[in-house]
Design a protein around this motif. Structure first.
Motif, PDB file in Angstrom:
ATOM      1  N   CYS A 244       8.184   3.806  -0.966  1.00  0.00           N
ATOM      2  CA  CYS A 244       7.722   3.071   0.076  1.00  0.00           C
ATOM      3  C   CYS A 244       8.641   2.617   0.861  1.00  0.00           C
ATOM      4  O   CYS A 244       9.477   1.964   0.636  1.00  0.00           O
ATOM      5  CB  CYS A 244       6.800   2.053  -0.491  1.00  0.00           C
ATOM      6  SG  CYS A 244       5.914   1.207   0.781  1.00  0.00           S
TER       7      CYS A 244
ATOM      8  N   PRO B  63      -1.930   1.713  -3.168  1.00  0.00           N
ATOM      9  CA  PRO B  63      -2.042   3.081  -2.866  1.00  0.00           C
ATOM     10  C   PRO B  63      -3.264   3.198  -2.032  1.00  0.00           C
ATOM     11  O   PRO B  63      -4.429   2.683  -2.573  1.00  0.00           O
ATOM     12  CB  PRO B  63      -1.845   3.803  -4.169  1.00  0.00           C
ATOM     13  CG  PRO B  63      -1.364   2.955  -5.155  1.00  0.00           C
ATOM     14  CD  PRO B  63      -1.808   1.521  -4.704  1.00  0.00           C
ATOM     15  N   ALA B  64      -3.268   4.037  -1.120  1.00  0.00           N
ATOM     16  CA  ALA B  64      -4.329   4.421  -0.270  1.00  0.00           C
ATOM     17  C   ALA B  64      -5.364   5.039  -1.301  1.00  0.00           C
ATOM     18  O   ALA B  64      -5.089   5.746  -2.205  1.00  0.00           O
ATOM     19  CB  ALA B  64      -4.428   5.409   0.661  1.00  0.00           C
ATOM     20  N   GLY B  65      -6.669   5.081  -1.017  1.00  0.00           N
ATOM     21  CA  GLY B  65      -7.812   5.540  -2.042  1.00  0.00           C
ATOM     22  C   GLY B  65      -9.142   4.861  -1.863  1.00  0.00           C
ATOM     23  O   GLY B  65      -9.100   3.707  -1.315  1.00  0.00           O
ATOM     24  N   TRP B  66      -9.982   5.603  -2.536  1.00  0.00           N
ATOM     25  CA  TRP B  66     -11.164   4.829  -2.977  1.00  0.00           C
ATOM     26  C   TRP B  66     -11.229   3.985  -4.072  1.00  0.00           C
ATOM     27  O   TRP B  66     -10.826   4.480  -5.092  1.00  0.00           O
ATOM     28  CB  TRP B  66     -12.387   6.023  -3.086  1.00  0.00           C
ATOM     29  CG  TRP B  66     -12.695   6.600  -1.832  1.00  0.00           C
ATOM     30  CD1 TRP B  66     -12.103   7.699  -1.429  1.00  0.00           C
ATOM     31  CD2 TRP B  66     -13.310   6.196  -0.624  1.00  0.00           C
ATOM     32  NE1 TRP B  66     -12.558   8.192   0.001  1.00  0.00           N
ATOM     33  CE2 TRP B  66     -13.381   7.169   0.618  1.00  0.00           C
ATOM     34  CE3 TRP B  66     -14.103   4.976  -0.246  1.00  0.00           C
ATOM     35  CZ2 TRP B  66     -13.896   7.036   1.745  1.00  0.00           C
ATOM     36  CZ3 TRP B  66     -14.943   4.913   0.825  1.00  0.00           C
ATOM     37  CH2 TRP B  66     -14.818   5.976   1.828  1.00  0.00           C
TER      38      TRP B  66
END
Length: 149
Positions: A28, A140-143
């Motif tokens: 990151c 973290p990006a995501g569902w």
């Protein structure tokens, strides 16, 4: 008639009250500020690092910087590798010791230390201690499942 700000006398610098974040994430880069979401810039800062038991290390390092929040973001991994490189031959017993990034120092003071060693007590007098140290947790990006109560 509006009041005028008092002029600073020559040689007097305003206190620098930066905030600091030691980025522990290797994946990151913080191209946006984690607080205000504006783009960060790359700036060089002269960091003052205290390594236990009694060692000061001055590091001229490129860091991410958010001007809105006055936040300096430095990568932990890069700082540790530069410290290891710097002390591997001169003082190898302190490599891997605990350390604290305490603040910044003016460029002219950093250069003076490089030309002839400035005593640690003088460096501490000239140092600008960080106003605050911030920590951020990267999600973290995501569902994700919705939280039901």
């Amino acid at each position: 008639m509006p009041k005028k700000k008092p002029k600073q006398s020559s040689g007097e610098t305003p206190p620098k009250k930066h905030k600091f974040f030691l980025n522990p994430y290797t994946d990151c880069a913080f191209t946006k500020c984690p607080k205000c979401e504006t783009k960060t810039k790359v700036r060089k800062f002269n960091l003052v690092i205290h390594i236990k038991p009694q060692q000061l290390f001055l590091l001229n390092k490129q860091c991410k910087y958010c001007a809105n929040c006055d936040l300096i973001i430095a990568k932990k991994q890069e700082i540790e590798s530069l410290m290891a490189f710097g002390f591997n031959s001169t003082n190898p017993q302190i490599v891997g010791n605990d350390y604290l990034v305490m603040g910044t120092i003016d460029r002219k003071d950093w250069q003076a230390n490089n030309q002839d060693s400035v005593p640690p007590s003088e460096i501490i007098k000239r140092m600008f201690i960080f106003q605050d140290e911030w920590n951020f947790k990267v999600i973290p990006a995501g569902w994700y499942p919705s939280e039901s109560t």
